[in-house]
Design a protein around this motif. Structure first.
Motif, PDB file in Angstrom:
ATOM      1  N   MET A   1      -1.574  19.623  -5.624  1.00 51.01           N
ATOM      2  CA  MET A   1      -2.076  18.594  -4.712  1.00 51.01           C
ATOM      3  C   MET A   1      -0.882  17.853  -4.121  1.00 51.01           C
ATOM      4  O   MET A   1       0.020  17.434  -4.835  1.00 51.01           O
ATOM      5  CB  MET A   1      -3.000  17.630  -5.451  1.00 51.01           C
ATOM      6  N   ALA A   2      -0.879  17.706  -2.824  1.00 50.20           N
ATOM      7  CA  ALA A   2       0.244  17.057  -2.154  1.00 50.20           C
ATOM      8  C   ALA A   2       0.288  15.571  -2.497  1.00 50.20           C
ATOM      9  O   ALA A   2      -0.741  14.934  -2.700  1.00 50.20           O
ATOM     10  CB  ALA A   2       0.138  17.261  -0.650  1.00 50.20           C
ATOM     11  N   HIS A   3       1.487  15.048  -2.570  1.00 48.83           N
ATOM     12  CA  HIS A   3       1.671  13.636  -2.877  1.00 48.83           C
ATOM     13  C   HIS A   3       1.377  12.800  -1.638  1.00 48.83           C
ATOM     14  O   HIS A   3       1.876  13.077  -0.547  1.00 48.83           O
ATOM     15  CB  HIS A   3       3.109  13.397  -3.347  1.00 48.83           C
ATOM     16  N   GLU A   4       0.526  11.767  -1.794  1.00 48.59           N
ATOM     17  CA  GLU A   4       0.172  10.898  -0.671  1.00 48.59           C
ATOM     18  C   GLU A   4       1.266   9.845  -0.496  1.00 48.59           C
ATOM     19  O   GLU A   4       1.605   9.124  -1.429  1.00 48.59           O
ATOM     20  CB  GLU A   4      -1.167  10.219  -0.914  1.00 48.59           C
ATOM     21  N   GLU A   5       1.807   9.762   0.695  1.00 48.87           N
ATOM     22  CA  GLU A   5       2.863   8.798   0.987  1.00 48.87           C
ATOM     23  C   GLU A   5       2.267   7.618   1.745  1.00 48.87           C
ATOM     24  O   GLU A   5       1.533   7.791   2.725  1.00 48.87           O
ATOM     25  CB  GLU A   5       3.957   9.458   1.829  1.00 48.87           C
ATOM     26  N   ILE A   6       2.594   6.404   1.266  1.00 49.91           N
ATOM     27  CA  ILE A   6       2.102   5.187   1.887  1.00 49.91           C
ATOM     28  C   ILE A   6       3.233   4.528   2.667  1.00 49.91           C
ATOM     29  O   ILE A   6       4.338   4.332   2.143  1.00 49.91           O
ATOM     30  CB  ILE A   6       1.541   4.197   0.841  1.00 49.91           C
ATOM     31  N   ASP A   7       2.914   4.182   3.944  1.00 47.41           N
ATOM     32  CA  ASP A   7       3.910   3.490   4.761  1.00 47.41           C
ATOM     33  C   ASP A   7       4.087   2.069   4.210  1.00 47.41           C
ATOM     34  O   ASP A   7       3.103   1.339   4.007  1.00 47.41           O
ATOM     35  CB  ASP A   7       3.450   3.446   6.204  1.00 47.41           C
ATOM     36  N   THR A  15       0.434  11.199   7.524  1.00 39.92           N
ATOM     37  CA  THR A  15      -0.133  12.545   7.610  1.00 39.92           C
ATOM     38  C   THR A  15       0.819  13.595   7.081  1.00 39.92           C
ATOM     39  O   THR A  15       0.442  14.752   6.914  1.00 39.92           O
ATOM     40  CB  THR A  15      -0.470  12.884   9.077  1.00 39.92           C
ATOM     41  N   GLY A  16       2.064  13.214   6.879  1.00 40.98           N
ATOM     42  CA  GLY A  16       3.067  14.172   6.454  1.00 40.98           C
ATOM     43  C   GLY A  16       3.873  14.712   7.606  1.00 40.98           C
ATOM     44  O   GLY A  16       4.834  15.457   7.418  1.00 40.98           O
TER      45      GLY A  16
END
Length: 288
Positions: A1-7, A15-16
């Motif tokens: 599962m891709a890591h969710e990045e928070i601004d 969105t990546g």
């Protein structure tokens, strides 16, 4: 599962996607925009079934409402036909002068006359009615059979040397073909005729030609050579020539006597169309 990045600035996930260090935020579309989008989809689906878009719903193209674009077009055409018929009745019962003085009838007559001219007369007289060799220019003020409204209407109706028993008729003698004049006499009379409008024929004896003209041509063209609309004889003193005004053309005309034919339009065109044509041609500028 891709890591969710928070601004870190906005607190919105990304969105990546990244371009030159700029990251795309995963902001949802505005709710109002989504509702408009969904409404458009619903409207389109409904329209397909309600109006004629999907065949064989209730008939071949009518949709649930029974609407037919073809039927609407036919109804509009019938309405236009009925309106034209009403004005046509007025034209049928009106004189040419009455039509000319009534703006509504005149507008209708001009439109119908223009269309009828394009369909029936332009092949000979040209789309601009300026004619050509052997076909009269309808924009000048030179008329073989008269340029009044009634004259033009009658000429259109019966034609010239045509099939109507009342057709306009004149027969210029074929002075050369039938041996009425020899070549020298024809040259002399051609010289005289052209001299009336400032022209000349090489080697012609104008005085002799004048005498020949007096003996053979004045009965139709008149002693002054100005012609006669009663007889369809052209004015020979102007510079308007149906078959050409140069030396060779005039000599040829005297020799073979061109006898052009205009169709009889009575019976082929209805009386209202003929009236409209007469008014249109008269309005071109050459009518008297």
């Amino acid at each position: 599962m891709a890591h969710e990045e928070i601004d870190k600035v906005t607190g919105v996930s990304t969105t990546g996607h990244e371009w030159d260090g700029i990251k795309e935020l995963n902001n949802p579309l505005p709710r109002w925009w989504l509702w408009v989008f969904y409404a458009c989809i619903a409207f389109a689906v409904g329209y397909v079934f309600v109006y004629p878009a999907v065949p064989l719903v209730s008939s071949y193209t009518t949709g649930f409402l029974g609407h037919s674009q073809r039927a609407s077009a036919l109804a509009d055409a019938e309405a236009g036909k009925a309106a034209r018929a009403e004005v046509g009745k007025q034209l049928a019962n009106a004189s040419l002068d009455q039509i000319k003085s009534d703006p509504k009838m005149l507008e209708f007559a001009m439109a119908q006359g223009r269309a009828a001219f394009g369909d029936n007369c332009a092949p000979c007289h040209g789309s601009g009615a300026t004619g050509s060799k052997g076909y009269p220019n309808l924009q000048d003020d030179d008329w073989l059979w008269g340029g009044k409204l009634t004259d033009i209407e009658h000429t259109i109706t019966v034609g010239v040397r045509s099939t109507s028993p009342d057709t306009r008729m004149n027969d210029m003698p074929r002075f050369g073909t039938d041996g009425l004049l020899d070549a020298k006499q024809i040259r002399n009379v051609a010289g005289f005729v052209l001299s009336l409008s400032g022209g000349s024929v090489k080697g012609a004896d104008v005085a002799a030609g004048k005498q020949i003209f007096a003996e053979n041509c004045t009965a139709c063209h008149g002693e002054d050579a100005k012609g006669s609309t009663d007889l369809g004889a052209p004015n020979l003193t102007d510079k308007i020539w149906l078959y050409g005004g140069d030396e060779a053309s005039v000599i040829n005309t005297i020799t073979v006597a061109h006898r052009g034919v205009m169709p009889t339009w009575g019976g082929k065109l209805d009386p209202v169309t003929i009236k409209s044509l007469a008014i249109y041609v008269h309005d071109l500028g050459g009518g008297t």
